[in-house]
Write a protein that holds these residues in place. Structure first.
Motif, PDB file in Angstrom:
ATOM      1  N   GLY A  21       0.794  -1.232   0.000  1.00  0.00           N
ATOM      2  CA  GLY A  21       0.000   0.000   0.000  1.00  0.00           C
ATOM      3  C   GLY A  21       0.822   1.276   0.000  1.00  0.00           C
ATOM      4  N   GLY A  22       2.123   1.156  -0.199  1.00  0.00           N
ATOM      5  CA  GLY A  22       2.964   2.338  -0.176  1.00  0.00           C
ATOM      6  C   GLY A  22       3.119   2.985  -1.539  1.00  0.00           C
ATOM      7  N   MET A  23       3.925   4.057  -1.580  1.00  0.00           N
ATOM      8  CA  MET A  23       4.136   4.793  -2.825  1.00  0.00           C
ATOM      9  C   MET A  23       4.712   3.901  -3.922  1.00  0.00           C
ATOM     10  N   ALA A  24       5.638   3.002  -3.564  1.00  0.00           N
ATOM     11  CA  ALA A  24       6.288   2.166  -4.568  1.00  0.00           C
ATOM     12  C   ALA A  24       5.282   1.321  -5.330  1.00  0.00           C
ATOM     13  N   SER A  25       4.232   0.894  -4.663  1.00  0.00           N
ATOM     14  CA  SER A  25       3.229   0.054  -5.322  1.00  0.00           C
ATOM     15  C   SER A  25       2.517   0.812  -6.432  1.00  0.00           C
ATOM     16  N   ASP A  26       2.121   2.042  -6.152  1.00  0.00           N
ATOM     17  CA  ASP A  26       1.414   2.819  -7.174  1.00  0.00           C
ATOM     18  C   ASP A  26       2.342   3.266  -8.290  1.00  0.00           C
ATOM     19  N   ILE A  27       3.565   3.622  -7.939  1.00  0.00           N
ATOM     20  CA  ILE A  27       4.529   3.989  -8.982  1.00  0.00           C
ATOM     21  C   ILE A  27       4.793   2.795  -9.886  1.00  0.00           C
ATOM     22  N   SER A  28       4.914   1.616  -9.283  1.00  0.00           N
ATOM     23  CA  SER A  28       5.117   0.395 -10.066  1.00  0.00           C
ATOM     24  C   SER A  28       3.956   0.157 -11.017  1.00  0.00           C
ATOM     25  N   ALA A  29       2.737   0.338 -10.523  1.00  0.00           N
ATOM     26  CA  ALA A  29       1.563   0.134 -11.378  1.00  0.00           C
ATOM     27  C   ALA A  29       1.535   1.138 -12.523  1.00  0.00           C
ATOM     28  N   LEU A  30       1.874   2.390 -12.224  1.00  0.00           N
ATOM     29  CA  LEU A  30       1.892   3.416 -13.273  1.00  0.00           C
ATOM     30  C   LEU A  30       2.919   3.098 -14.352  1.00  0.00           C
ATOM     31  N   ILE A  31       4.081   2.638 -13.923  1.00  0.00           N
ATOM     32  CA  ILE A  31       5.121   2.277 -14.893  1.00  0.00           C
ATOM     33  C   ILE A  31       4.659   1.098 -15.743  1.00  0.00           C
ATOM     34  N   SER A  32       4.049   0.119 -15.092  1.00  0.00           N
ATOM     35  CA  SER A  32       3.579  -1.057 -15.820  1.00  0.00           C
ATOM     36  C   SER A  32       2.538  -0.683 -16.874  1.00  0.00           C
ATOM     37  N   GLU A  33       1.651   0.241 -16.516  1.00  0.00           N
ATOM     38  CA  GLU A  33       0.578   0.637 -17.421  1.00  0.00           C
ATOM     39  C   GLU A  33       1.074   1.529 -18.558  1.00  0.00           C
ATOM     40  N   ASN A  34       2.123   2.307 -18.295  1.00  0.00           N
ATOM     41  CA  ASN A  34       2.541   3.325 -19.268  1.00  0.00           C
ATOM     42  C   ASN A  34       3.877   3.050 -19.956  1.00  0.00           C
ATOM     43  N   CYS A  35       4.665   2.141 -19.396  1.00  0.00           N
ATOM     44  CA  CYS A  35       6.009   1.923 -19.954  1.00  0.00           C
ATOM     45  C   CYS A  35       6.299   0.440 -20.182  1.00  0.00           C
ATOM     46  N   PHE A  36       5.271  -0.377 -20.235  1.00  0.00           N
ATOM     47  CA  PHE A  36       5.474  -1.827 -20.275  1.00  0.00           C
ATOM     48  C   PHE A  36       6.394  -2.250 -21.422  1.00  0.00           C
ATOM     49  N   GLU A  37       6.186  -1.703 -22.593  1.00  0.00           N
ATOM     50  CA  GLU A  37       6.952  -2.132 -23.759  1.00  0.00           C
ATOM     51  C   GLU A  37       8.417  -1.698 -23.685  1.00  0.00           C
ATOM     52  N   ALA A  38       8.720  -0.753 -22.830  1.00  0.00           N
ATOM     53  CA  ALA A  38      10.105  -0.288 -22.697  1.00  0.00           C
ATOM     54  C   ALA A  38      10.892  -1.085 -21.663  1.00  0.00           C
ATOM     55  N   LEU A  39      10.201  -1.917 -20.881  1.00  0.00           N
ATOM     56  CA  LEU A  39      10.864  -2.620 -19.787  1.00  0.00           C
ATOM     57  C   LEU A  39      11.655  -3.831 -20.286  1.00  0.00           C
ATOM     58  N   ASP A  40      12.853  -3.989 -19.742  1.00  0.00           N
ATOM     59  CA  ASP A  40      13.699  -5.142 -20.040  1.00  0.00           C
ATOM     60  C   ASP A  40      13.778  -6.107 -18.858  1.00  0.00           C
ATOM     61  N   ALA A  41      13.113  -5.769 -17.785  1.00  0.00           N
ATOM     62  CA  ALA A  41      13.148  -6.611 -16.584  1.00  0.00           C
ATOM     63  C   ALA A  41      11.924  -6.282 -15.742  1.00  0.00           C
ATOM     64  N   PRO A  42      11.575  -7.162 -14.800  1.00  0.00           N
ATOM     65  CA  PRO A  42      10.457  -6.852 -13.902  1.00  0.00           C
ATOM     66  C   PRO A  42      10.757  -5.601 -13.083  1.00  0.00           C
ATOM     67  N   ILE A  43       9.718  -4.870 -12.743  1.00  0.00           N
ATOM     68  CA  ILE A  43       9.850  -3.717 -11.852  1.00  0.00           C
ATOM     69  C   ILE A  43      10.160  -4.238 -10.454  1.00  0.00           C
ATOM     70  N   LYS A  44      11.095  -3.614  -9.792  1.00  0.00           N
ATOM     71  CA  LYS A  44      11.483  -4.060  -8.457  1.00  0.00           C
ATOM     72  C   LYS A  44      11.156  -2.989  -7.426  1.00  0.00           C
ATOM     73  N   ARG A  45      10.490  -3.407  -6.346  1.00  0.00           N
ATOM     74  CA  ARG A  45      10.217  -2.519  -5.219  1.00  0.00           C
ATOM     75  C   ARG A  45      11.041  -2.969  -4.023  1.00  0.00           C
ATOM     76  N   VAL A  46      11.541  -2.011  -3.275  1.00  0.00           N
ATOM     77  CA  VAL A  46      12.295  -2.307  -2.055  1.00  0.00           C
ATOM     78  C   VAL A  46      11.746  -1.403  -0.947  1.00  0.00           C
ATOM     79  N   ALA A  47      11.454  -2.018   0.203  1.00  0.00           N
ATOM     80  CA  ALA A  47      10.839  -1.257   1.288  1.00  0.00           C
ATOM     81  C   ALA A  47      11.216  -1.880   2.623  1.00  0.00           C
TER      82      ALA A  47
END
Length: 668
Positions: free
Chosen positions: A610-636
């Motif tokens: 439920g932290g900021m990293a979760s929403d930022i990760s979702a936004l990146i997934s929705e808007n930059c998916f095709e540019a990603l070369d690896a899974p998005i990583k969150r650290v908390a």
């Protein structure tokens, strides 16, 4: 020989020196809301209004109080105070439009019934969480004191609301600060269906005034002349000798809490007894018995008011249903703030984060004479972190105010100051303590502009964060509680330069801002900072390092952990993005970086879920998916409360786990 039955009069009316015209005006003042209510009850049964909270039987209180206040003095009413709104001569079609959720109302269809305010008529409507209303009145009254305008304000609640903690906090603050507030309790015997015997255990609520060191009175709430004369005398004296006064009006509501709840829980004998005390019928009979009005005149008054109701209802009914666009709705969440940046001067000095915040606060208070700062121990003591040291000498006790330990009432008072034209800054002694003031932040500050176009010009300073061995109640970084709430802005600087520029921008901004200050960075981070006043735009991230291999997105202490990691591994080519502001979020900067590097790691000090990293990760997934070369990583941090012992706290924080995660992601 015929005899006419004398009208029954329950009260011993004492007109004193009141002239006939005033008596008739008071009668008509009660008659108008009564006739409106009777019409509303018919429309409710016809499904033409959605809900109704009836004040039938309580009109004398609203009408009497409104009659003795000046038009420019604020009133803060509740559900059953229709007489306040009609007493301030609000056009009826606007009230009817409000109740139907149409555009000519006061909330653009976004709130209902009496949940609205209007600066045009100096009325501040309620929210469903009743308690903050008293605190808002405190803030308005404080503003009146600072303006030296000899005005009072009146605030209403029912006897049920007096059990809320906000009420007790606000009464205490008003007493300590000697604020000119008329606290009006309409004791109608029932909180919805709960009788007073199950709500409180003192004989009279007015007796509580003794505990607050506050003047209090019991007034017969159904006797319009007693309300008018006693309250009038009290208010006149309050203007000369500012102080709070607690009034308990003994009254009764003849309808349900709202119409759907009915009155079956009320004994018939009690209903009959209070029916005999009807404020309108009794006063009408008195005026007839004294030959002040005639039956013919009463019918004329009723016909005139009924005609006014009918004409205004036609206007409201003929008004089209409200429409809006997604853009319009989003646009009104915040008051427009046209950023006019102030550029920094060329002279600099090395400052710690704590010094930069202090300097930014002081220069903002010098720039804006209307700014008031409030908090526990912030005056003579200078705050527990000494950020406001010297402020008392610079600005005086009016503007630098020690508060009792009552976060909720002070945040509500900050809202009242904003309503009365001031800028308010509240220091949470620790960000953790904001839980005690959560309600007014979430339900009052955040929603006021969207609901009725009222700005909440409030900054709440939040000393936060772990790394100082302070344990579970003084170490949280709880920004995600507020980024979830539309209407709030959330700022979280990591460097002295940003801290100074952003505190200035937060105070300039007319919207409510939660300003997070990491305690572990207060005295550990130094930087060259311009000596003069300057601003930094809220909502803009800072790209601290540029690289091609990976994007690191973080804020607060996480920025410094990331910098240390990159310094230890100079071969890593990374974009390091310091968000600085969490709401509004600089998504453009995030997406630009991620699309360039193809890999992203998001670091936060808060626990994961439920932290900021979760929403930022979702936004990146929705808007930059095709540019990603690896899974998005969150650290908390760990999913636990924050421990005290140093080795446990180190284990809790994600500092070391970030290094491992960064290397693993680079190797993916």
């Amino acid at each position: 020989m015929s005899s006419k039955t004398e009208p029954k009069i329950f009260f011993d009316y004492n007109r004193k020196n009141i002239d006939d015209n005033t008596l008739i005006s008071l009668y008509k003042g009660m008659l108008k809301p009564r006739l409106i209510e009777e019409k509303m009850l018919i429309l409710l049964r016809q499904g033409k209004v959605s809900k109704w909270f009836s004040g039938i039987g309580q009109e004398a209180i609203s009408v009497g109080i409104t009659s003795v206040l000046h038009k420019e003095e604020y009133i803060l009413p509740m559900h059953r105070n229709l007489g306040v709104f009609t007493g301030r001569d609000i056009p009826l079609y606007r009230l009817f439009s409000q109740w139907q959720g149409k555009a000519n109302g006061f909330t653009k269809g976004r709130d209902r019934s009496f949940h609205f305010g209007t600066q045009e008529f100096n009325i501040v409507g309620m929210i469903s969480h009743l308690g903050p209303q008293f605190g808002v009145a405190d803030g308005i009254a404080l503003g009146n004191l600072l303006k030296k305008n000899n005005q009072v304000c009146a605030v209403f609640t029912g006897e049920g609301g007096t059990s809320e903690g906000d009420i007790h906090e606000s009464l205490n603050v008003a007493s300590v600060w000697n604020l000119p507030v008329l606290f009006c309790i309409e004791n109608n015997g029932y909180g919805l269906s709960t009788p007073t015997s199950e709500q409180y255990n003192c004989e009279n609520l007015a007796d509580r005034g003794i505990g607050y060191g506050m003047e209090s009175h019991i007034i017969e709430g159904n006797n319009i002349l007693e309300v008018y004369t006693k309250v009038g005398a009290i208010v006149a004296d309050m203007r000369k000798n500012p102080r709070p006064v607690l009034l308990e009006f003994k009254t009764f509501r003849m309808r349900g809490h709202e119409e759907a709840s009915g009155t079956k829980y009320v004994p018939d004998a009690l209903m009959d007894e209070w029916g005999m005390r009807d404020p309108l019928i009794n006063f009408e009979n008195y005026l007839l018995s004294e030959n002040i009005i005639s039956e013919t005149e009463i019918e004329l008054f009723k016909n005139e008011i009924s005609q006014e109701i009918s004409e205004n209802l036609d206007l409201a009914f003929n008004e089209p249903a409200i429409s809006s666009t997604e853009s319009d709705e989003l646009h009104d969440v915040y008051q427009i703030n046209t950023y006019q940046g102030v550029r920094p001067n060329s002279d600099t000095e090395e400052l710690r984060l704590i010094d930069a915040i202090s300097q930014g606060l002081k220069q903002s208070m010098q720039r804006h004479d209307s700014t008031v700062i409030m908090g526990q121990d912030i005056a003579e003591y200078g705050g527990v972190f000494k950020i406001t040291e010297g402020f008392l000498e610079a600005f005086g006790k009016d503007r630098v105010r020690n508060t009792p330990i009552c976060e909720s009432a002070i945040i509500s008072a900050a809202m009242g100051l904003s309503i009365n034209g001031f800028k308010a800054i509240v220091e949470m002694q620790f960000a953790d303590f904001v839980t005690s003031g959560f309600n007014p932040i979430i339900n009052y500050l955040a929603k006021s502009h969207y609901r009725w176009n009222q700005k909440a010009d409030v900054v709440i300073r939040m000393p936060c964060g772990a790394g100082v061995g302070a344990g579970p109640f003084h170490s949280q970084t709880n920004e995600a509680w507020f980024t979830h709430t539309p209407g709030l802005k959330v700022v979280y600087p990591a460097f002295p330069y940003d801290a100074k520029g952003l505190i200035a921008s937060a105070i300039e901004d007319p919207n409510p801002v939660l300003y997070f200050e990491h305690k572990a960075l207060y005295r550990s981070i130094r930087q060259e900072v311009p000596t003069g006043y300057f601003t930094i735009p809220i909502g803009k991230a800072a790209l601290l390092k540029e690289g091609n291999d990976i994007s690191i997105v973080t804020y607060g202490a996480g920025v410094h952990w990331a910098l240390e990691t990159l310094e230890e591994s100079p071969s890593i080519s990374a974009d390091l993005l310091d968000l600085r502001t969490l709401s509004p979020l600089d998504t453009e900067a995030i997406f630009t970086s991620v699309k360039k590097t193809g890999k992203v790691i998001i670091l936060q000090e808060d626990s994961m879920f439920g932290g900021m990293a979760s929403d930022i990760s979702a936004l990146i997934s929705e808007n930059c998916f095709e540019a990603l070369d690896a899974p998005i990583k969150r650290v908390a941090s760990l999913e636990t409360p924050i421990p005290f012992a140093a080795n446990l706290e180190t284990q809790y924080l994600p500092r070391q786990r970030f290094k491992d995660a960064l290397n693993n992601l680079l190797a993916y």
